[in-house]
Design a protein around this motif. Structure first.
Motif, PDB file in Angstrom:
ATOM      1  N   MET A   1      -7.333   2.598   3.001  1.00 27.15           N
ATOM      2  CA  MET A   1      -6.975   1.199   2.772  1.00 27.15           C
ATOM      3  C   MET A   1      -8.199   0.306   2.971  1.00 27.15           C
ATOM      4  O   MET A   1      -8.416  -0.655   2.228  1.00 27.15           O
ATOM      5  CB  MET A   1      -5.832   0.762   3.698  1.00 27.15           C
ATOM      6  CG  MET A   1      -5.309  -0.611   3.317  1.00 27.15           C
ATOM      7  SD  MET A   1      -3.659  -0.967   3.906  1.00 27.15           S
ATOM      8  CE  MET A   1      -4.008  -1.587   5.528  1.00 27.15           C
ATOM      9  N   SER A   2      -9.024   0.662   3.966  1.00 30.51           N
ATOM     10  CA  SER A   2     -10.236  -0.094   4.219  1.00 30.51           C
ATOM     11  C   SER A   2     -11.204   0.025   3.034  1.00 30.51           C
ATOM     12  O   SER A   2     -11.836  -0.959   2.625  1.00 30.51           O
ATOM     13  CB  SER A   2     -10.855   0.454   5.507  1.00 30.51           C
ATOM     14  OG  SER A   2     -11.970  -0.249   5.845  1.00 30.51           O
TER      15      SER A   2
ATOM     16  N   ARG B   1      -5.401   7.562   5.957  1.00 32.34           N
ATOM     17  CA  ARG B   1      -4.702   6.497   5.217  1.00 32.34           C
ATOM     18  C   ARG B   1      -5.296   5.131   5.558  1.00 32.34           C
ATOM     19  O   ARG B   1      -5.456   4.268   4.705  1.00 32.34           O
ATOM     20  CB  ARG B   1      -3.224   6.501   5.594  1.00 32.34           C
ATOM     21  CG  ARG B   1      -2.494   7.700   5.053  1.00 32.34           C
ATOM     22  CD  ARG B   1      -1.138   7.826   5.680  1.00 32.34           C
ATOM     23  NE  ARG B   1      -0.335   8.814   4.995  1.00 32.34           N
ATOM     24  CZ  ARG B   1       0.899   9.163   5.348  1.00 32.34           C
ATOM     25  NH1 ARG B   1       1.460   8.589   6.390  1.00 32.34           N
ATOM     26  NH2 ARG B   1       1.559  10.055   4.685  1.00 32.34           N
ATOM     27  N   SER B   2      -5.604   4.959   6.841  1.00 31.14           N
ATOM     28  CA  SER B   2      -6.184   3.702   7.296  1.00 31.14           C
ATOM     29  C   SER B   2      -7.572   3.512   6.678  1.00 31.14           C
ATOM     30  O   SER B   2      -7.916   2.430   6.195  1.00 31.14           O
ATOM     31  CB  SER B   2      -6.255   3.734   8.831  1.00 31.14           C
ATOM     32  OG  SER B   2      -6.728   2.526   9.320  1.00 31.14           O
TER      33      SER B   2
ATOM     34  N   TYR C   1       0.903  -1.167   0.000  1.00 31.89           N
ATOM     35  CA  TYR C   1       0.000   0.000   0.000  1.00 31.89           C
ATOM     36  C   TYR C   1       0.935   1.208   0.000  1.00 31.89           C
ATOM     37  O   TYR C   1       1.638   1.461   0.971  1.00 31.89           O
ATOM     38  CB  TYR C   1      -0.867  -0.053   1.261  1.00 31.89           C
ATOM     39  CG  TYR C   1      -1.749   1.142   1.523  1.00 31.89           C
ATOM     40  CD1 TYR C   1      -2.529   1.721   0.527  1.00 31.89           C
ATOM     41  CD2 TYR C   1      -1.843   1.667   2.808  1.00 31.89           C
ATOM     42  CE1 TYR C   1      -3.349   2.796   0.807  1.00 31.89           C
ATOM     43  CE2 TYR C   1      -2.664   2.738   3.100  1.00 31.89           C
ATOM     44  CZ  TYR C   1      -3.415   3.295   2.091  1.00 31.89           C
ATOM     45  OH  TYR C   1      -4.236   4.369   2.372  1.00 31.89           O
TER      46      TYR C   1
ATOM     47  N   LEU D   1      -9.984  -2.192   0.222  1.00 32.23           N
ATOM     48  CA  LEU D   1     -10.288  -3.596   0.500  1.00 32.23           C
ATOM     49  C   LEU D   1     -11.757  -3.892   0.198  1.00 32.23           C
ATOM     50  O   LEU D   1     -12.069  -4.882  -0.490  1.00 32.23           O
ATOM     51  CB  LEU D   1      -9.960  -3.923   1.963  1.00 32.23           C
ATOM     52  CG  LEU D   1     -10.356  -5.321   2.437  1.00 32.23           C
ATOM     53  CD1 LEU D   1      -9.528  -6.387   1.727  1.00 32.23           C
ATOM     54  CD2 LEU D   1     -10.197  -5.451   3.946  1.00 32.23           C
TER      55      LEU D   1
ATOM     56  N   LEU E   1      -2.724   0.574  -4.097  1.00 29.00           N
ATOM     57  CA  LEU E   1      -2.437  -0.759  -3.572  1.00 29.00           C
ATOM     58  C   LEU E   1      -2.049  -1.637  -4.759  1.00 29.00           C
ATOM     59  O   LEU E   1      -2.716  -1.591  -5.789  1.00 29.00           O
ATOM     60  CB  LEU E   1      -3.691  -1.318  -2.895  1.00 29.00           C
ATOM     61  CG  LEU E   1      -3.629  -2.772  -2.451  1.00 29.00           C
ATOM     62  CD1 LEU E   1      -2.831  -2.895  -1.163  1.00 29.00           C
ATOM     63  CD2 LEU E   1      -5.028  -3.321  -2.227  1.00 29.00           C
TER      64      LEU E   1
END
Lengths: 143, 158
Positions: free
Chosen positions: A114-115, A110-111, A64, A118, A80
């Motif tokens: 990424m979620s 950022r977290s 990532y 996904l 990603l």
């Protein structure tokens, strides 16, 4: 000569990325956004998406990445890569300078990004990114 | 710690330490050069220009080295993390020194002398700070974020 190992046909994005690019295009200060992205994405193999920028999750198989595009006054690109698929998933882009410029992205964002990546990959809620023209084009992927 | 990883960390730490030392002497030299400097004092100005350009190049190399750590250390040991932390702390001290350095160069840039080099130096220093923030995120902040690590675990299964 085209190489089969290029990722051109395996570049996808989530809605946040598409919206960000479309907003940036409307601003004269960022009219080079397509050109910079195409030069960073087109005719690259999966290894070209590795070992550049900061690997935020330090994964060798699913990095990532935060990558500077266009130098100091360019953009911050988040993506990603899924190495074994040879696929790249673009998450977000934002300019560093100018009227829409902002400081470095905070870690919560950022977290969350990424979620979102996904969830989008799992649900198939993605757009395919065509890098063959002068501008990026987006085609909603059929799940 | 493997020999190769140990060497990478040693090299980057060495580069950052060297830059820290250079910055201290640079600031001292600049202050001496700036005493009674005039527009005609081209030697002094060119010396400063050369030092700024050299320093800018060194910092750019350090930026690349620190970013590479996030690719080269997928599973750092505690000892490796300590070295990464040292690099970040030392790197931040370079940033502080550079802020002072840019202040001490004010008599030049406020008069339009070697502006381009100083401007580039400032941009690279801004980038350096961002690279350090990103390294801190990759090695310390994000791994301590449960949501991030949970998502990362799920990603690895794709």
């Amino acid at each position: 000569m085209a190489s089969l190992s290029y990722c051109n046909e395996n570049i996808y994005c989530i809605d946040d990325f598409e919206l960000a690019v479309k907003k940036l295009r409307k601003n004269n200060s960022y009219k080079d956004v397509d050109e910079l992205l195409i030069s960073s994405l087109k005719n690259k193999n999966i290894d070209d998406f590795k070992n550049k920028g900061t690997n935020l999750n330090r994964s060798q198989t699913h990095p990532y990445v935060k990558l500077d595009v266009g130098g100091r006054s360019g953009f911050r690109l988040y993506y990603l890569a899924i190495v074994h698929e040879g696929s790249v998933y673009l998450g977000f882009i934002h300019p560093k300078t100018g009227s829409k410029g902002s400081s470095n992205t905070v870690n919560d964002a950022r977290s969350e990004l990424m979620s979102k990546l996904l969830s989008a990959i799992k649900s198939g809620n993605l757009s395919k990114v065509d890098v063959s023209g002068l501008k990026l084009s987006f085609v909603k992927k059929v799940p | 710690m493997s020999t190769e990883t140990s060497e990478i960390l040693r090299r980057i730490r060495g580069a950052v330490s060297h830059e820290s030392f250079e910055k201290r002497s640079f600031k001292r030299d600049i202050e001496e050069l700036l005493v009674n400097v005039t527009d005609d004092d081209l030697d002094s100005i060119n010396t400063i220009r050369g030092r700024i350009t050299k320093s800018t190049l060194h910092i750019e190399k350090c930026c690349e080295g620190v970013q590479q750590l996030s690719w080269q250390l997928p599973n750092p040991s505690l000892k490796q993390l300590e070295v990464v932390n040292d690099i970040i702390v030392l790197g931040r001290s370079i940033s502080d020194m550079c802020d002072d350095l840019i202040d001490s160069l004010k008599s030049l840039w406020s008069n339009g002398v070697i502006n381009a080099e100083i401007e580039h130096f400032k941009e690279v220093m801004d980038h350096w700070e961002e690279v350090l923030d990103d390294a801190e995120a990759a090695f310390f902040t994000l791994p301590a974020d449960n949501n991030f690590m949970q998502t990362n675990g799920e990603l690895e299964l794709l």
